[in-house]
Write a protein that holds these residues in place. Structure first.
Motif, PDB file in Angstrom:
ATOM      1  N   ASN A  15       0.823  -1.212   0.000  1.00  0.00           N
ATOM      2  CA  ASN A  15       0.000   0.000   0.000  1.00  0.00           C
ATOM      3  C   ASN A  15       0.855   1.258   0.000  1.00  0.00           C
ATOM      4  OD1 ASN A  15      -2.375  -1.423  -0.072  1.00  0.00           O
ATOM      5  ND2 ASN A  15      -2.632  -1.441   2.141  1.00  0.00           N
ATOM      6  N   LYS A  16       2.089   1.162   0.439  1.00  0.00           N
ATOM      7  CA  LYS A  16       3.001   2.309   0.416  1.00  0.00           C
ATOM      8  C   LYS A  16       3.709   2.413  -0.936  1.00  0.00           C
ATOM      9  CE  LYS A  16       4.042   2.076   5.339  1.00  0.00           C
ATOM     10  NZ  LYS A  16       5.078   1.768   6.332  1.00  0.00           N
ATOM     11  N   GLY A  17       3.325   1.547  -1.887  1.00  0.00           N
ATOM     12  CA  GLY A  17       3.922   1.591  -3.215  1.00  0.00           C
ATOM     13  C   GLY A  17       5.217   0.820  -3.341  1.00  0.00           C
ATOM     14  N   GLU A  18       5.572   0.065  -2.334  1.00  0.00           N
ATOM     15  CA  GLU A  18       6.801  -0.722  -2.391  1.00  0.00           C
ATOM     16  C   GLU A  18       6.504  -2.101  -2.980  1.00  0.00           C
ATOM     17  OE1 GLU A  18       8.999  -0.741   1.350  1.00  0.00           O
ATOM     18  OE2 GLU A  18       7.779   0.958   1.992  1.00  0.00           O
ATOM     19  N   ARG A  19       7.439  -2.619  -3.724  1.00  0.00           N
ATOM     20  CA  ARG A  19       7.271  -3.949  -4.290  1.00  0.00           C
ATOM     21  C   ARG A  19       7.646  -5.005  -3.253  1.00  0.00           C
ATOM     22  NH1 ARG A  19       9.827  -1.096  -8.632  1.00  0.00           N
ATOM     23  NH2 ARG A  19      11.785  -1.821  -7.788  1.00  0.00           N
ATOM     24  N   HIS A  20       7.028  -6.155  -3.412  1.00  0.00           N
ATOM     25  CA  HIS A  20       7.347  -7.291  -2.548  1.00  0.00           C
ATOM     26  C   HIS A  20       8.654  -7.940  -2.977  1.00  0.00           C
ATOM     27  CE1 HIS A  20       2.840  -7.226  -2.249  1.00  0.00           C
ATOM     28  NE2 HIS A  20       3.188  -7.221  -0.987  1.00  0.00           N
ATOM     29  N   ARG A  21       9.344  -8.540  -2.023  1.00  0.00           N
ATOM     30  CA  ARG A  21      10.538  -9.334  -2.339  1.00  0.00           C
ATOM     31  C   ARG A  21      10.078 -10.743  -2.695  1.00  0.00           C
ATOM     32  NH1 ARG A  21      14.591  -7.120  -2.754  1.00  0.00           N
ATOM     33  NH2 ARG A  21      15.964  -8.912  -2.841  1.00  0.00           N
ATOM     34  N   ILE A  22      10.757 -11.314  -3.654  1.00  0.00           N
ATOM     35  CA  ILE A  22      10.457 -12.660  -4.135  1.00  0.00           C
ATOM     36  C   ILE A  22      11.758 -13.459  -4.123  1.00  0.00           C
ATOM     37  CG2 ILE A  22       9.605 -14.011  -6.114  1.00  0.00           C
ATOM     38  CD1 ILE A  22       7.455 -12.165  -4.880  1.00  0.00           C
ATOM     39  N   ALA A  23      11.660 -14.741  -3.813  1.00  0.00           N
ATOM     40  CA  ALA A  23      12.819 -15.630  -3.875  1.00  0.00           C
ATOM     41  C   ALA A  23      12.603 -16.656  -4.981  1.00  0.00           C
ATOM     42  CB  ALA A  23      13.040 -16.340  -2.542  1.00  0.00           C
ATOM     43  N   PHE A  24      13.694 -17.055  -5.607  1.00  0.00           N
ATOM     44  CA  PHE A  24      13.669 -18.080  -6.650  1.00  0.00           C
ATOM     45  C   PHE A  24      14.762 -19.087  -6.304  1.00  0.00           C
ATOM     46  CE2 PHE A  24      14.741 -20.119 -10.612  1.00  0.00           C
ATOM     47  CZ  PHE A  24      13.536 -20.219 -11.288  1.00  0.00           C
ATOM     48  N   VAL A  25      14.360 -20.337  -6.097  1.00  0.00           N
ATOM     49  CA  VAL A  25      15.292 -21.404  -5.720  1.00  0.00           C
ATOM     50  C   VAL A  25      15.341 -22.411  -6.859  1.00  0.00           C
ATOM     51  CG1 VAL A  25      15.809 -23.216  -4.047  1.00  0.00           C
ATOM     52  CG2 VAL A  25      14.679 -21.109  -3.289  1.00  0.00           C
ATOM     53  N   GLN A  26      16.560 -22.726  -7.294  1.00  0.00           N
ATOM     54  CA  GLN A  26      16.673 -23.686  -8.392  1.00  0.00           C
ATOM     55  C   GLN A  26      17.700 -24.755  -8.079  1.00  0.00           C
ATOM     56  OE1 GLN A  26      18.259 -21.322 -11.761  1.00  0.00           O
ATOM     57  NE2 GLN A  26      19.285 -23.186 -12.395  1.00  0.00           N
ATOM     58  N   ASP A  54      14.501  -6.931  -6.789  1.00  0.00           N
ATOM     59  CA  ASP A  54      13.401  -7.397  -5.941  1.00  0.00           C
ATOM     60  C   ASP A  54      13.412  -8.911  -5.771  1.00  0.00           C
ATOM     61  OD1 ASP A  54      12.357  -4.768  -5.793  1.00  0.00           O
ATOM     62  OD2 ASP A  54      11.197  -5.077  -7.626  1.00  0.00           O
ATOM     63  N   ILE A  55      14.253  -9.583  -6.536  1.00  0.00           N
ATOM     64  CA  ILE A  55      14.239 -11.043  -6.573  1.00  0.00           C
ATOM     65  C   ILE A  55      15.603 -11.568  -6.148  1.00  0.00           C
ATOM     66  CG2 ILE A  55      13.832 -13.074  -8.012  1.00  0.00           C
ATOM     67  CD1 ILE A  55      12.280 -11.071  -9.908  1.00  0.00           C
ATOM     68  N   ASP A  56      15.593 -12.444  -5.157  1.00  0.00           N
ATOM     69  CA  ASP A  56      16.818 -13.090  -4.704  1.00  0.00           C
ATOM     70  C   ASP A  56      16.860 -14.497  -5.280  1.00  0.00           C
ATOM     71  OD1 ASP A  56      17.538 -10.870  -3.185  1.00  0.00           O
ATOM     72  OD2 ASP A  56      16.491 -11.610  -1.407  1.00  0.00           O
ATOM     73  N   PHE A  57      18.005 -14.865  -5.850  1.00  0.00           N
ATOM     74  CA  PHE A  57      18.176 -16.172  -6.483  1.00  0.00           C
ATOM     75  C   PHE A  57      19.054 -17.060  -5.611  1.00  0.00           C
ATOM     76  CE2 PHE A  57      17.170 -13.233  -9.870  1.00  0.00           C
ATOM     77  CZ  PHE A  57      16.194 -13.932 -10.566  1.00  0.00           C
ATOM     78  N   TYR A  58      18.608 -18.295  -5.444  1.00  0.00           N
ATOM     79  CA  TYR A  58      19.340 -19.281  -4.646  1.00  0.00           C
ATOM     80  C   TYR A  58      19.481 -20.561  -5.457  1.00  0.00           C
ATOM     81  CZ  TYR A  58      18.063 -16.159  -0.833  1.00  0.00           C
ATOM     82  OH  TYR A  58      17.904 -15.059  -0.032  1.00  0.00           O
ATOM     83  N   ALA A  80       7.438 -12.373  -0.031  1.00  0.00           N
ATOM     84  CA  ALA A  80       5.998 -12.474  -0.233  1.00  0.00           C
ATOM     85  C   ALA A  80       5.654 -13.707  -1.053  1.00  0.00           C
ATOM     86  CB  ALA A  80       5.479 -11.224  -0.937  1.00  0.00           C
ATOM     87  N   GLY A  81       6.621 -14.248  -1.758  1.00  0.00           N
ATOM     88  CA  GLY A  81       6.431 -15.449  -2.558  1.00  0.00           C
ATOM     89  C   GLY A  81       7.771 -16.087  -2.860  1.00  0.00           C
ATOM     90  N   ILE A  82       7.738 -17.403  -3.049  1.00  0.00           N
ATOM     91  CA  ILE A  82       8.963 -18.151  -3.354  1.00  0.00           C
ATOM     92  C   ILE A  82       8.657 -19.110  -4.494  1.00  0.00           C
ATOM     93  CG2 ILE A  82      10.732 -19.719  -2.473  1.00  0.00           C
ATOM     94  CD1 ILE A  82       9.950 -18.709   0.376  1.00  0.00           C
ATOM     95  N   ALA A  83       9.471 -19.043  -5.537  1.00  0.00           N
ATOM     96  CA  ALA A  83       9.338 -19.956  -6.675  1.00  0.00           C
ATOM     97  C   ALA A  83      10.471 -20.971  -6.632  1.00  0.00           C
ATOM     98  CB  ALA A  83       9.381 -19.175  -7.982  1.00  0.00           C
TER      99      ALA A  83
END
Length: 166
Positions: A15-26, A54-58, A80-83
């Protein structure tokens, strides 16, 4: 902090206009194929107003290590989400079905326990052959799956954030 509190905090951030952080694990096995998923995921996320920052890769060695890594990331409450992405192949012995079931069940359990949505591009072809024709097919298929997982991630994260403000 419980799952509702975490999602409420994430919705306040949105709501403050900030994007969510997302993780991606492969998983690293079959990297030449699975990397295509990561690339398509990132490109699609960027088309949905996410920045690469905004996306952290692991990376983990194989798919069996994905659920624990995802659980630790979810418990950190930073995402906020993990792929997750990986390729489970039938290597001539009957174990791929057990591995794929364990991984998918593990990922589902993580999201139910933590309230952090988890998205899977962990695929198990019925019969994978190492021929170039078959590898090319799955490289292309992982591009499609990367885009699909990114779209599902963006939509779900937005919907969950809006639920937390109700």
């Amino acid at each position: 902090m419980n799952a509702f509190d975490t999602q409420y905090a994430l919705s306040t951030k949105a709501n403050k206009g900030e994007r969510h952080r997302i993780a991606f694990v492969q998983a690293c096995w079959h990297r030449d194929i699975v990397d295509r998923c990561k690339t398509a995921f990132l490109e699609t996320m960027q088309s949905q107003d996410y920045a690469q920052e905004d996306i952290d890769f692991y990376e983990v060695p194989g798919v069996f290590e994905i659920p624990l890594h995802v659980k630790m990331l979810a418990q950190s409450r930073k995402y906020a989400g993990i792929a997750a992405a990986g390729l489970i192949v039938n290597g001539g012995i009957y174990r791929h079905d057990f591995v794929s079931t364990a991984v998918i069940n593990g990922l589902m359990q993580v999201q139910l326990e933590t309230g952090t949505p988890v998205f899977s591009a962990v695929l198990t072809p019925h019969n994978f052959h190492s021929s170039e024709e078959h590898a090319t097919f799955f490289r292309e298929h992982f591009v499609v799956k990367g885009a699909e997982v990114a779209k599902a991630c963006v939509e779900t994260v937005r919907k969950i954030a809006s639920l937390a403000t109700v």
